[in-house]
Design a protein around this motif. Sequence first.
Motif, PDB file in Angstrom:
ATOM      1  N   GLU A 102       0.826  -1.207   0.000  1.00  0.00           N
ATOM      2  CA  GLU A 102       0.000   0.000   0.000  1.00  0.00           C
ATOM      3  C   GLU A 102       0.861   1.258   0.000  1.00  0.00           C
ATOM      4  OE1 GLU A 102      -3.351   0.628  -0.432  1.00  0.00           O
ATOM      5  OE2 GLU A 102      -3.212  -1.462  -1.044  1.00  0.00           O
ATOM      6  N   SER A 103       1.936   1.249   0.793  1.00  0.00           N
ATOM      7  CA  SER A 103       2.790   2.446   0.829  1.00  0.00           C
ATOM      8  C   SER A 103       3.519   2.627  -0.499  1.00  0.00           C
ATOM      9  CB  SER A 103       3.772   2.404   2.002  1.00  0.00           C
ATOM     10  OG  SER A 103       4.718   1.386   1.851  1.00  0.00           O
ATOM     11  N   GLU A 104       3.911   1.523  -1.146  1.00  0.00           N
ATOM     12  CA  GLU A 104       4.545   1.615  -2.469  1.00  0.00           C
ATOM     13  C   GLU A 104       3.556   2.161  -3.498  1.00  0.00           C
ATOM     14  OE1 GLU A 104       5.935  -2.385  -3.066  1.00  0.00           O
ATOM     15  OE2 GLU A 104       7.803  -2.012  -1.958  1.00  0.00           O
ATOM     16  N   LYS A 105       2.300   1.737  -3.386  1.00  0.00           N
ATOM     17  CA  LYS A 105       1.257   2.214  -4.291  1.00  0.00           C
ATOM     18  C   LYS A 105       1.059   3.725  -4.118  1.00  0.00           C
ATOM     19  CE  LYS A 105      -3.520   0.809  -5.092  1.00  0.00           C
ATOM     20  NZ  LYS A 105      -4.511  -0.162  -4.620  1.00  0.00           N
ATOM     21  N   ILE A 106       1.041   4.171  -2.881  1.00  0.00           N
ATOM     22  CA  ILE A 106       0.898   5.602  -2.602  1.00  0.00           C
ATOM     23  C   ILE A 106       2.094   6.364  -3.160  1.00  0.00           C
ATOM     24  CG2 ILE A 106       0.880   7.325  -0.746  1.00  0.00           C
ATOM     25  CD1 ILE A 106      -0.836   5.253   0.857  1.00  0.00           C
ATOM     26  N   ASP A 107       3.301   5.808  -2.980  1.00  0.00           N
ATOM     27  CA  ASP A 107       4.503   6.446  -3.529  1.00  0.00           C
ATOM     28  C   ASP A 107       4.412   6.565  -5.048  1.00  0.00           C
ATOM     29  OD1 ASP A 107       5.616   6.698  -1.017  1.00  0.00           O
ATOM     30  OD2 ASP A 107       6.951   4.968  -1.226  1.00  0.00           O
ATOM     31  N   ARG A 108       3.971   5.496  -5.707  1.00  0.00           N
ATOM     32  CA  ARG A 108       3.842   5.525  -7.176  1.00  0.00           C
ATOM     33  C   ARG A 108       2.821   6.566  -7.613  1.00  0.00           C
ATOM     34  NH1 ARG A 108       4.295  -0.012  -6.472  1.00  0.00           N
ATOM     35  NH2 ARG A 108       2.064  -0.332  -6.722  1.00  0.00           N
ATOM     36  N   LYS A 109       1.716   6.647  -6.881  1.00  0.00           N
ATOM     37  CA  LYS A 109       0.707   7.659  -7.209  1.00  0.00           C
ATOM     38  C   LYS A 109       1.295   9.058  -7.062  1.00  0.00           C
ATOM     39  CE  LYS A 109      -3.642   5.300  -6.252  1.00  0.00           C
ATOM     40  NZ  LYS A 109      -4.840   5.271  -5.395  1.00  0.00           N
ATOM     41  N   GLY A 110       2.074   9.266  -6.014  1.00  0.00           N
ATOM     42  CA  GLY A 110       2.704  10.573  -5.809  1.00  0.00           C
ATOM     43  C   GLY A 110       3.666  10.916  -6.927  1.00  0.00           C
ATOM     44  N   GLU A 111       4.451   9.932  -7.360  1.00  0.00           N
ATOM     45  CA  GLU A 111       5.395  10.147  -8.464  1.00  0.00           C
ATOM     46  C   GLU A 111       4.647  10.492  -9.754  1.00  0.00           C
ATOM     47  OE1 GLU A 111       7.594   6.488  -8.562  1.00  0.00           O
ATOM     48  OE2 GLU A 111       8.608   6.927  -6.656  1.00  0.00           O
ATOM     49  N   GLU A 112       3.579   9.757 -10.019  1.00  0.00           N
ATOM     50  CA  GLU A 112       2.792  10.020 -11.226  1.00  0.00           C
ATOM     51  C   GLU A 112       2.122  11.385 -11.144  1.00  0.00           C
ATOM     52  OE1 GLU A 112       2.917   8.559 -14.058  1.00  0.00           O
ATOM     53  OE2 GLU A 112       4.183   6.977 -13.257  1.00  0.00           O
ATOM     54  N   LEU A 113       1.651  11.746  -9.963  1.00  0.00           N
ATOM     55  CA  LEU A 113       1.032  13.057  -9.795  1.00  0.00           C
ATOM     56  C   LEU A 113       2.039  14.154 -10.128  1.00  0.00           C
ATOM     57  CD1 LEU A 113      -1.311  14.867  -8.987  1.00  0.00           C
ATOM     58  CD2 LEU A 113      -0.578  14.618  -6.595  1.00  0.00           C
ATOM     59  N   GLN A 114       3.275  13.998  -9.693  1.00  0.00           N
ATOM     60  CA  GLN A 114       4.310  14.995 -10.013  1.00  0.00           C
ATOM     61  C   GLN A 114       4.529  15.087 -11.525  1.00  0.00           C
ATOM     62  OE1 GLN A 114       5.610  17.224  -7.903  1.00  0.00           O
ATOM     63  NE2 GLN A 114       4.197  16.291  -6.457  1.00  0.00           N
ATOM     64  N   ARG A 115       4.550  13.941 -12.199  1.00  0.00           N
ATOM     65  CA  ARG A 115       4.708  13.940 -13.665  1.00  0.00           C
ATOM     66  C   ARG A 115       3.521  14.632 -14.337  1.00  0.00           C
ATOM     67  NH1 ARG A 115       6.267   8.445 -12.785  1.00  0.00           N
ATOM     68  NH2 ARG A 115       8.518   8.293 -12.797  1.00  0.00           N
TER      69      ARG A 115
END
Length: 177
Positions: A102-115
């Motif tokens: 779940e924390s990795e998923k949140i991190d990926r979402k954050g990275e994509e949001l920045q992009r």
Amino acid sequence: MEQQDASDEKFVSLIASHQLALTAFLRTLLRHHSDMEDVLQETNLVLWRKRKEFDASRTFAAWACKFAHLQTLSYLKKKGRKCCYSLNDEALEQMAELSVKESEKIDRKGEELQRCLKKLSPSQRELLRSRYQSNVTVNEIAEALGRTPHAISMSLYRLRSLLRECVERALQPEVLS
């Protein structure tokens, strides 16, 4: 001494990178946010004290969640609250794994949001920054830009929708696998 410092730094990095997973794990055990924060801090201290006992062949998350579980039981006992559950190693391992995912998923979402944010125009990014980072009210933004509050609200709604769709599109291949 230098090797010990490097080892300690690596361990601190492990603790730091697993804070979200530990928080997610503790949320499954504790009802109140303040209790979760207290137990998280205690868990971090215990992890630091026990750092020499960590076996690098095991997953850090499972090892850390075991201590978080024990700290939860201890905390509830100190507070005079009963705990109706005790988890075996397999359950702890599974919950730790889920917390990490779940924390990795949140991190990926954050990275994509920045992009996705980078794809917006500077004025769109500034509108979002004003509202959500600087906490400027919709009315204040509208006044500054010479627009109606309703128009600003609609612009923010559209930008949030664009960002959500952009993030979902980027993560869609992950959902299929």
